[in-house]
Design a protein around this motif. Structure first.
Motif, PDB file in Angstrom:
ATOM      1  N   GLU A 213       0.882  -1.137  -0.077  1.00 31.29           N
ATOM      2  CA  GLU A 213       0.039  -0.043  -0.089  1.00 31.29           C
ATOM      3  C   GLU A 213       0.912   1.225   0.095  1.00 31.29           C
ATOM      4  OE1 GLU A 213      -2.782  -0.061   3.254  1.00 31.29           O
ATOM      5  OE2 GLU A 213      -3.490  -1.946   2.808  1.00 31.29           O
ATOM      6  N   GLN A 214       2.015   1.285   0.732  1.00 22.97           N
ATOM      7  CA  GLN A 214       2.899   2.280   0.858  1.00 22.97           C
ATOM      8  C   GLN A 214       3.581   2.427  -0.638  1.00 22.97           C
ATOM      9  OE1 GLN A 214       5.508   1.543   4.008  1.00 22.97           O
ATOM     10  NE2 GLN A 214       4.066   2.674   5.517  1.00 22.97           N
ATOM     11  N   GLN A 215       4.009   1.272  -1.176  1.00 22.41           N
ATOM     12  CA  GLN A 215       4.645   1.491  -2.645  1.00 22.41           C
ATOM     13  C   GLN A 215       3.530   2.061  -3.465  1.00 22.41           C
ATOM     14  OE1 GLN A 215       7.686   0.817  -2.943  1.00 22.41           O
ATOM     15  NE2 GLN A 215       7.719   1.369  -5.182  1.00 22.41           N
ATOM     16  N   GLN A 216       2.281   1.648  -3.402  1.00 20.26           N
ATOM     17  CA  GLN A 216       1.235   2.256  -4.460  1.00 20.26           C
ATOM     18  C   GLN A 216       1.101   3.773  -4.034  1.00 20.26           C
ATOM     19  OE1 GLN A 216      -2.262  -0.056  -3.815  1.00 20.26           O
ATOM     20  NE2 GLN A 216      -1.559  -1.673  -4.900  1.00 20.26           N
ATOM     21  N   ARG A 217       1.278   4.168  -2.874  1.00 21.97           N
ATOM     22  CA  ARG A 217       0.986   5.653  -2.217  1.00 21.97           C
ATOM     23  C   ARG A 217       2.069   6.437  -2.886  1.00 21.97           C
ATOM     24  NH1 ARG A 217      -0.048   6.437   3.567  1.00 21.97           N
ATOM     25  NH2 ARG A 217      -0.667   4.182   3.840  1.00 21.97           N
ATOM     26  N   ARG A 218       3.282   5.995  -2.780  1.00 21.59           N
ATOM     27  CA  ARG A 218       4.559   6.562  -3.413  1.00 21.59           C
ATOM     28  C   ARG A 218       4.310   6.669  -4.862  1.00 21.59           C
ATOM     29  NH1 ARG A 218       9.397   4.042   0.109  1.00 21.59           N
ATOM     30  NH2 ARG A 218       8.808   4.901   2.209  1.00 21.59           N
ATOM     31  N   GLU A 219       3.924   5.552  -5.627  1.00 15.98           N
ATOM     32  CA  GLU A 219       3.987   5.649  -6.980  1.00 15.98           C
ATOM     33  C   GLU A 219       2.830   6.665  -7.613  1.00 15.98           C
ATOM     34  OE1 GLU A 219       5.596   4.169  -9.324  1.00 15.98           O
ATOM     35  OE2 GLU A 219       6.904   3.457  -8.032  1.00 15.98           O
ATOM     36  N   LYS A 220       1.702   6.651  -6.651  1.00 19.19           N
ATOM     37  CA  LYS A 220       0.731   7.889  -7.120  1.00 19.19           C
ATOM     38  C   LYS A 220       1.046   9.044  -6.921  1.00 19.19           C
ATOM     39  CE  LYS A 220      -4.234   8.393  -6.547  1.00 19.19           C
ATOM     40  NZ  LYS A 220      -5.407   8.251  -6.064  1.00 19.19           N
ATOM     41  N   LEU A 221       1.857   9.197  -5.831  1.00 21.87           N
ATOM     42  CA  LEU A 221       2.545  10.593  -5.492  1.00 21.87           C
ATOM     43  C   LEU A 221       3.486  11.096  -6.338  1.00 21.87           C
ATOM     44  CD1 LEU A 221       2.912  10.534  -1.538  1.00 21.87           C
ATOM     45  CD2 LEU A 221       1.021  12.111  -2.994  1.00 21.87           C
ATOM     46  N   ARG A 222       4.333  10.311  -6.978  1.00 17.86           N
ATOM     47  CA  ARG A 222       5.342  10.388  -8.053  1.00 17.86           C
ATOM     48  C   ARG A 222       4.742  10.703  -9.182  1.00 17.86           C
ATOM     49  NH1 ARG A 222       8.195   5.552  -7.698  1.00 17.86           N
ATOM     50  NH2 ARG A 222       9.623   6.378  -6.077  1.00 17.86           N
ATOM     51  N   GLU A 223       3.705  10.005  -9.627  1.00 18.63           N
ATOM     52  CA  GLU A 223       2.706  10.246 -10.864  1.00 18.63           C
ATOM     53  C   GLU A 223       2.253  11.892 -10.735  1.00 18.63           C
ATOM     54  OE1 GLU A 223       0.134   7.091 -11.538  1.00 18.63           O
ATOM     55  OE2 GLU A 223       1.480   5.694 -11.768  1.00 18.63           O
ATOM     56  N   VAL A 224       1.679  11.964  -9.837  1.00 23.33           N
ATOM     57  CA  VAL A 224       0.963  13.428  -9.575  1.00 23.33           C
ATOM     58  C   VAL A 224       2.005  14.593  -9.584  1.00 23.33           C
ATOM     59  CG1 VAL A 224      -0.215  14.752  -7.560  1.00 23.33           C
ATOM     60  CG2 VAL A 224      -1.069  12.548  -8.044  1.00 23.33           C
ATOM     61  N   GLU A 225       3.106  14.104  -8.885  1.00 26.55           N
ATOM     62  CA  GLU A 225       4.378  15.158  -9.161  1.00 26.55           C
ATOM     63  C   GLU A 225       4.873  15.293 -10.387  1.00 26.55           C
ATOM     64  OE1 GLU A 225       7.104  17.909  -7.308  1.00 26.55           O
ATOM     65  OE2 GLU A 225       5.151  17.277  -6.567  1.00 26.55           O
ATOM     66  N   GLU A 226       4.976  14.316 -11.235  1.00 31.61           N
ATOM     67  CA  GLU A 226       5.353  14.448 -12.484  1.00 31.61           C
ATOM     68  C   GLU A 226       4.424  15.080 -13.483  1.00 31.61           C
ATOM     69  OE1 GLU A 226       6.177  10.539 -13.762  1.00 31.61           O
ATOM     70  OE2 GLU A 226       7.868  10.305 -12.553  1.00 31.61           O
ATOM     71  N   GLU A 227       3.072  14.930 -13.220  1.00 28.56           N
ATOM     72  CA  GLU A 227       1.992  15.712 -13.903  1.00 28.56           C
ATOM     73  C   GLU A 227       2.194  17.245 -13.726  1.00 28.56           C
ATOM     74  OE1 GLU A 227      -1.998  14.126 -13.244  1.00 28.56           O
ATOM     75  OE2 GLU A 227      -1.154  11.921 -13.828  1.00 28.56           O
TER      76      GLU A 227
END
Length: 165
Positions: free
Chosen positions: A52-66
């Motif tokens: 779950e933490q890994q998914q949150r980090r990936e989602k945050l990384r995607e949001v930051e890239e956008e």
């Protein structure tokens, strides 16, 4: 109070590698001089992360890239608009300068013609009293005012006669 600081995804387990824990102290005991030791983040520490933490980090990384992509696009648009404003201002400045130069040249030509007319009018009279007599009503019926100006008229005529002799 411990519940407040707990991670909802679960606990993170850390392990210390014994090789890193056995590193020497900051000062060499033999020479008593400082030495540099490379410090890397999480050096020798293995961190286990839940899914779950890994998914949150990936989602945050995607949001930051956008967000960064959007910022870069806006920045590029601003640069384009700034360049367009500069070009428009340069065109306006060029047009203004050409109009100013043409206006100045037209004024110079008009002033030159007016100067030539003044010089022609100056040469028309032999002396300045002729010009004054031309501008003053010398005949008795021509003066529109109420005061008696016969003495002034006579003085001007006498001065003109004196200069023309």
């Amino acid at each position: 109070m411990d519940e407040f600081f707990d991670d909802p995804a679960g606990t993170i387990e850390t392990y210390i590698v014994p090789e890193v824990a056995a590193q020497p102290l900051m000062f060499n005991d033999a020479a008593r001089q400082p030495f540099e030791m490379p410090i890397a983040p999480n050096a020798g520490v293995t961190v286990l992360v839940s899914a779950e933490q890994q998914q949150r980090r990936e989602k945050l990384r995607e949001v930051e890239e956008e967000r960064i992509k959007l910022i870069r696009e806006r920045d590029q648009e601003e640069r384009i608009q700034k360049q367009q404003r500069k070009e428009k201002a340069q065109q306006y400045l060029l047009q203004f300068q050409t109009q100013l130069k043409s206006d100045i040249q037209a004024r110079k030509d008009a002033n030159k013609q007016a100067q030539e007319l003044r010089s022609l009018n100056k040469s028309q009279y032999k002396n300045s009293w002729d010009q004054i007599a031309q501008n003053v009503a010398l005949k008795d019926g021509e003066y529109p005012g109420e005061k008696d100006v016969t003495k002034m008229r006579q003085a001007i005529l006498n001065k003109r006669k004196d200069l023309t002799k």
